[in-house]
Design a protein around this motif. Sequence first.
Motif, PDB file in Angstrom:
ATOM      1  N   TYR A 153     -12.593 -66.680  22.764  1.00 19.51           N
ATOM      2  CA  TYR A 153     -11.351 -65.926  22.849  1.00 19.51           C
ATOM      3  C   TYR A 153     -10.492 -66.368  24.034  1.00 19.51           C
ATOM      4  O   TYR A 153      -9.283 -66.479  23.940  1.00 19.51           O
ATOM      5  N   GLU A 154     -11.153 -66.640  25.146  1.00 21.51           N
ATOM      6  CA  GLU A 154     -10.420 -67.036  26.354  1.00 21.51           C
ATOM      7  C   GLU A 154      -9.725 -68.376  26.216  1.00 21.51           C
ATOM      8  O   GLU A 154      -8.660 -68.592  26.789  1.00 21.51           O
ATOM      9  N   THR A 155     -10.346 -69.278  25.472  1.00 19.62           N
ATOM     10  CA  THR A 155      -9.796 -70.639  25.417  1.00 19.62           C
ATOM     11  C   THR A 155      -8.931 -70.866  24.180  1.00 19.62           C
ATOM     12  O   THR A 155      -8.562 -71.989  23.855  1.00 19.62           O
ATOM     13  N   MET A 156      -8.597 -69.795  23.500  1.00 19.79           N
ATOM     14  CA  MET A 156      -7.792 -69.935  22.302  1.00 19.79           C
ATOM     15  C   MET A 156      -6.308 -69.997  22.666  1.00 19.79           C
ATOM     16  O   MET A 156      -5.891 -69.499  23.707  1.00 19.79           O
ATOM     17  N   ASN A 157      -5.528 -70.604  21.790  1.00 16.23           N
ATOM     18  CA  ASN A 157      -4.074 -70.649  21.938  1.00 16.23           C
ATOM     19  C   ASN A 157      -3.526 -69.231  22.155  1.00 16.23           C
ATOM     20  O   ASN A 157      -3.710 -68.352  21.321  1.00 16.23           O
ATOM     21  N   GLU A 158      -2.885 -69.018  23.301  1.00 18.21           N
ATOM     22  CA  GLU A 158      -2.370 -67.691  23.648  1.00 18.21           C
ATOM     23  C   GLU A 158      -1.400 -67.157  22.610  1.00 18.21           C
ATOM     24  O   GLU A 158      -1.349 -65.957  22.357  1.00 18.21           O
ATOM     25  N   ASN A 159      -0.610 -68.062  22.034  1.00 19.49           N
ATOM     26  CA  ASN A 159       0.367 -67.613  21.044  1.00 19.49           C
ATOM     27  C   ASN A 159      -0.306 -66.916  19.867  1.00 19.49           C
ATOM     28  O   ASN A 159       0.225 -65.957  19.311  1.00 19.49           O
ATOM     29  N   VAL A 160      -1.466 -67.407  19.481  1.00 16.78           N
ATOM     30  CA  VAL A 160      -2.190 -66.772  18.370  1.00 16.78           C
ATOM     31  C   VAL A 160      -2.563 -65.344  18.750  1.00 16.78           C
ATOM     32  O   VAL A 160      -2.431 -64.413  17.959  1.00 16.78           O
ATOM     33  N   LYS A 161      -2.990 -65.166  19.978  1.00 18.54           N
ATOM     34  CA  LYS A 161      -3.391 -63.827  20.416  1.00 18.54           C
ATOM     35  C   LYS A 161      -2.212 -62.863  20.390  1.00 18.54           C
ATOM     36  O   LYS A 161      -2.367 -61.682  20.151  1.00 18.54           O
ATOM     37  N   LYS A 162      -1.014 -63.394  20.664  1.00 17.20           N
ATOM     38  CA  LYS A 162       0.161 -62.517  20.726  1.00 17.20           C
ATOM     39  C   LYS A 162       0.591 -62.036  19.348  1.00 17.20           C
ATOM     40  O   LYS A 162       1.333 -61.068  19.228  1.00 17.20           O
ATOM     41  N   VAL A 163       0.170 -62.747  18.317  1.00 22.25           N
ATOM     42  CA  VAL A 163       0.623 -62.414  16.967  1.00 22.25           C
ATOM     43  C   VAL A 163       0.143 -61.042  16.554  1.00 22.25           C
ATOM     44  O   VAL A 163      -1.023 -60.692  16.738  1.00 22.25           O
ATOM     45  N   GLN A 164       1.079 -60.261  15.996  1.00 18.14           N
ATOM     46  CA  GLN A 164       0.662 -58.980  15.422  1.00 18.14           C
ATOM     47  C   GLN A 164       1.234 -58.873  14.024  1.00 18.14           C
ATOM     48  O   GLN A 164       2.383 -59.245  13.798  1.00 18.14           O
ATOM     49  N   TYR A 165       0.445 -58.382  13.130  1.00  9.61           N
ATOM     50  CA  TYR A 165       0.911 -58.219  11.752  1.00  9.61           C
ATOM     51  C   TYR A 165       0.305 -56.946  11.210  1.00  9.61           C
ATOM     52  O   TYR A 165      -0.780 -56.933  10.628  1.00  9.61           O
ATOM     53  N   ALA A 166       1.044 -55.854  11.429  1.00  5.27           N
ATOM     54  CA  ALA A 166       0.481 -54.537  11.166  1.00  5.27           C
ATOM     55  C   ALA A 166       0.232 -54.269   9.687  1.00  5.27           C
ATOM     56  O   ALA A 166      -0.587 -53.415   9.339  1.00  5.27           O
ATOM     57  N   VAL A 167       0.952 -55.016   8.821  1.00  7.22           N
ATOM     58  CA  VAL A 167       0.837 -54.746   7.385  1.00  7.22           C
ATOM     59  C   VAL A 167      -0.617 -54.858   6.920  1.00  7.22           C
ATOM     60  O   VAL A 167      -1.060 -54.153   6.020  1.00  7.22           O
ATOM     61  N   ARG A 168      -1.347 -55.787   7.554  1.00  4.88           N
ATOM     62  CA  ARG A 168      -2.780 -55.863   7.253  1.00  4.88           C
ATOM     63  C   ARG A 168      -3.578 -55.686   8.541  1.00  4.88           C
ATOM     64  O   ARG A 168      -4.561 -56.370   8.771  1.00  4.88           O
ATOM     65  N   GLY A 169      -3.116 -54.749   9.352  1.00  4.33           N
ATOM     66  CA  GLY A 169      -3.753 -54.509  10.646  1.00  4.33           C
ATOM     67  C   GLY A 169      -4.667 -53.304  10.621  1.00  4.33           C
ATOM     68  O   GLY A 169      -5.398 -53.070   9.656  1.00  4.33           O
ATOM     69  N   GLU A 170      -4.581 -52.543  11.714  1.00  3.02           N
ATOM     70  CA  GLU A 170      -5.555 -51.477  11.958  1.00  3.02           C
ATOM     71  C   GLU A 170      -5.687 -50.472  10.810  1.00  3.02           C
ATOM     72  O   GLU A 170      -6.811 -50.151  10.381  1.00  3.02           O
ATOM     73  N   LEU A 171      -4.546 -49.994  10.308  1.00  3.44           N
ATOM     74  CA  LEU A 171      -4.587 -48.986   9.241  1.00  3.44           C
ATOM     75  C   LEU A 171      -5.254 -49.535   7.984  1.00  3.44           C
ATOM     76  O   LEU A 171      -6.089 -48.889   7.354  1.00  3.44           O
TER      77      LEU A 171
END
Lengths: 481, 531
Positions: A8-26
Motif C-alpha cells: 500500500y505504501e509503495t503504490m501510485n498515490e494517485n490510485v489511492k486518491k481515487v474514489q468511486y462511491a457508486v461501487r463503494g462502501e454502501l
Amino acid sequence: MGLKALDYETMNENVKKVQYAVRGELYLRASELQKEGKKIIFTNVGNPQALGQKPLTFPRQVVALCQAPFLLDDPNVGLIFPADAIARAKHYLSLTSGGLGAYSDSRGIPGVRKEVAEFIERRDGYPSDPELIFLTDGASKGVMQILNCIIRGQGDGVLVPVPQYPLYSATISLFGGSLVPYYLEETANWGLDVNNLRESVAQARFKGITVRAMVIINPGNPTGQCLSEANLREILNFCYQENLVLLGDEVYQQNIYQDERPFISSRKVLMDMGPPISKDVQLVSFHTVSKGYWGECGQRGGYFEMTNIPPKTVDEIYKIASISLSPNVPAQIFMGLMVNPLKPGDVSYDQFVRESKGILESLRRRARIMTDGFNSCKNVVCNFTEGAMYSFPQLRLPPKAIEAAKQAGKVPDVFYCLKLLEATGISTVPGSGFGQKEGVFHLRTTILPAEEDMPEIMSSFKKFNDEFMAQYEDNWNRSRM
Amino acid sequence: MRRFVIGSARNLIESSRQKYQFERSILSSPYRFLSSSPAADSPSSSSSSSSTMAHPVSLNTINPKVIECEYAVRGEIVTLAQKLQEEIQTKPDAHPFEEILYCNIGNPQSLGQQPITFFREVLALCDHPAILDKSETQGLFSADSIERAWQILDQIPGRATGAYSHSQGIKGLRDTIAAGIEARDGFPADPNDIFLTDGASPAVHMMMQLLIRSEKDGILCPIPQYPLYSASIALHGGTLVPYYLDEATGWGLEVSELKKQLETSRSKGITVRALVVINPGNPTGQVLAEENQKAIVEFCKQEGLVLLADEENVYVPEKKFHSFKKVSRSMGYGEKDIALVSFQSVSKGYYGECGKRGGYMEVTGFGADVREQIYKVASVNLCSNISGQILASLVMSPPKVGDESYESYSAERDGILSSLARRAKTLEDAFSKLEGVTCNKAEGAMYLFPRIDLPEKAIKAAEAAKKAPDAYYCQRLLAATGIVFVPGSGFGQVPGTWHFRCTILPQEEKIPAIVTRLTDFHKSFMDEFRG
C-alpha cells in the motif's frame, strides 16, 4: 523472504486518491447483506436490466445471428428469427473485417461510424465526419482517453459540475489533475449559473491552476436536469472566451421526462452559433448503448465525437486507441442498431416501437412517483427528475443525527444511507459520493426498480425515514400532526 | 443434424474481410491530413480572441506522455499497405501483385480462421435467451450448447446479460475459470483473485497504473517485446528497463541478464518494480523451459519484484507450457512469497476471438489493502463486456469427452492447431533458406521473428531513405510483393541486428504464394545490395 514487491505504501498515490462511491462502501455493505440472505434492492447504479428491464428484442436477435453466422445458412432460421433481423445481421457482418471475432479498425468499424455520423446529422441538422467518431468499450473508456490527453499534471484543472457522476473526479485523481468544481443551483432546479462558472475559474487561476476543460452532463447525473438552449449557448460562449475544451456527456439524451426542455446536443448549439465560435470551440461529445431505453450496460458500447480537434491531435488519439487494438465488436453492432433504428414497414418495427415506448413512458411515470414520494416526507426536498435515471433528494438531517454520524465515524449521508440499507434493503449512494454544498445532504437512487414495486419501495423509505427522524429529532412526531 | 457447412454465411464474412481492407484505406489513413480541416494542425484560421492561445487539445498542449508513446503493430507499414491496396482496386495493373498479404497482426479471424462453433452457439443463446424456450431452437443448436447457456444464465442475476456485472466479473464465470486454472496447473485458484477485463490490455494498464509513481519507477521488459508494454509504461510515466532475450539460444531468458539490467538501472536511481515475462513470447514465439521459469520466480522473490506473466499467446504444438502460477506453487511458494499477476485473453490460441475483447488477470501475492485498490480501479469502469466474460469461461472449460459437441469441437480445434503447425513449419523453412536470414522455430505463439543480416549497401540505402534498415527492407518487400511484415525495430532488438515479425496466420492456400514471392524478392534484393 525477500523484499516486499508492491504494498500500500509503495503504490501510485494517485490510485489511492481515487474514489468511486457508486461501487463503494454502501454497495459493498449491500453485497455483504445480500450474501447473508437479506433481500436487497440495488438502486446504486444506472443498471436497468439488473432491475427487470427486458432487453429490446430486435438488437438481441441481430447480434445473436452475428455471433453464430452458421445459423444464417440453416433453412430453419426463419422459424425463430424475423427476416429483418436476418437482413440486418448480414448487413453488419458485411461491415466487419471477418465477423465478430476479428479486431476491427481501432476507431471502430468504419461502416458503423458512418451510421453514427448519419444519426448525428439527422438529430442535429449538421453533417458529421465519421473520421472524427471513435467507438469505445463504453463511454467511460472514451472519457478516460480524452482526459488522459488533456491532463498533463496537477497544474491542469477540469471544471466539473457539483454534484457530478464520480467517473470525472475519479479519473482526474487517477491522472493527477485538479478538479475545479462549479456548483449547480439546487433551488433553481439544478440550473447552471455562468457566474458560478466564472467564480470557479477565477478561484482556480488564483491558485495557479490552468483550467483546460469543462464537463457538462446533459441530462445531468445525479441531478437529472436538462440544459436549455440558452444555457448551452452561455456555456459555449464561456468556453470560447476562456479557451476551454467542452466535454459533453450526453449519455442520457434519450431519457427525457418533461416537454419544456427537450434534449439539444452541444454540437447543434455550437453549429447554430456559427463562426467564429463554431469553428473554434473544441468539443468532445459522448454517447452510449448503456442508457436511454436500451439499457445495454453489459455490452460496453460507446462513442465520442470530436469537433474542432486538429488532425495531428486526432492522430495521437488514434494512436492511443490503437494500443488496445479495437473496441469489442458485438457492442459496435449494438451501437449501429441504436443509431440506425428500424423504420415503419420493417417486420419488427411495431414490436420495437412498442417495447421502446413502453420503457420510456414507464420511466417517466416512475420519475414522477419517486419525486412525489420523496417530497411527501417533511424533511426531504426533491427536484423533479427531468432526465437521466436518478432521483437525488435532499435530506434535511437534524443536529442529533449529524452528531450520531460523527460518533459512528461516518459522513451524515453515509450514516443515513447505511441505516436505510439495513432497515429496508434499499441500496443507494450517499450524496457525498457526488459532491454537494457543505452541510447539505442527499442520496442518489435510481428510478429503475419495476413500476409495480415502486409504491412499496417508497412507502418502505417513508417508514424508515419517519422512524429515523423520530429517533433523532425532538418533537418530530408532534410536529407532523 | 443441425450443422450445415458454413456456406453463404462464410462467403458473407469472406467478402466483408476483403472489402474491409479496401474500405479502410478509402476512409483515409491516420497519417494523412483530414480534408475537413486546413493543412496546418489547427482547426481554423478565422478565430478571433482565443487564436493567440493554443487550444487545450492540440499537439503542443496535450499530455506529452501521449506523444511519447509508440505502437508499431498498426503503424506506418500498414498505412502504406492500405494505400497500395486502394491502388490495386482502382487499377489492377498498378503493382506486380494482385493482393496485399497481411502478415502483420495477430488477427486470425480476419484472415479466414473460423471461430469454434460450440463457443459461438453458447454466446448466441446468451445474447438472445428468449429463444431458449422455443422448440425450434433445439433444431438449430446442439443440446450441450443449450445446456451450457442455461447454466451460464443461471449464474447471472436475473439472467440479465445486458446488466453491469460485479466489477471483477460474474462470480459463477470466475468460478469456472478458477476451476480451469486448477485443472491446468494442479494447484488451486481462487475466483476472488480473478479480474475479467476487456481483453488483456486494460489489465496490463491497471497494473502499470498501480506500480508506476514516477519516471523513477522502472519495469523490466523483454527485448524484443510486444509494444503494449513500452506504450503502457510511457503512458503512465515510468521507465522501461530492457533485458535482452538471447537469440542464439532460441530467445532464452538468462537470469544473469536480468540481474545485470537490474543493477545497472538501480545504479541510475531507478526503482525496479516489476518484471514482465511474455510466455510464449511475442514476437519471438519461444516457450520457456521450466528450469528457466523457476530461476525467474526465484529472482523476483529475492529482488522484491512483481512478476507480470503475459501468458495469452499459448498455443503450443510440441513444447509443453507451464504457467508461472504452477511453477511458483510447485516450488512451494505461496501468497506470502511471490507477487504474481498472470494475464490471459481469448484473442489468441485456437479460438482467436480478438474482436470480443475477453480476458482476465489472476492476481496473487498481494495484501488485502492492495487488492482493495485494484478492485476500486476496476470499479470505475464498472465491468468488462459480458459476452467477453462468458467467452473467457468457455475457453477455460471447453466441451469434454462424452459431450455432444466434443467431437466437432476437437476436430475444429485440432484442425486449426495442425494447420498452424504446418504453416509455421513451411514459413520457418522458407525463411531459413533465405540468404543471410536465420529463423528460430515457432515453439508457441503465432509469430516468427527471423533475423536478417543486411548488407552494408542496404543499410546505407535505408539511411538515405531515412528509414531503419528493417523498415526499409519491409517496405521494399511490400512494394514488390504485397506482403506486410512488421519491422523488428517496432519490438526492440539488440542494436545493430535486424528482424521482422511475420504471423503464421494467412490462409494455408496462400502460404505457397507468400513463400515464392518472398524468396524471389529476397534474392533480387540481395543481388542488388550484396557487397
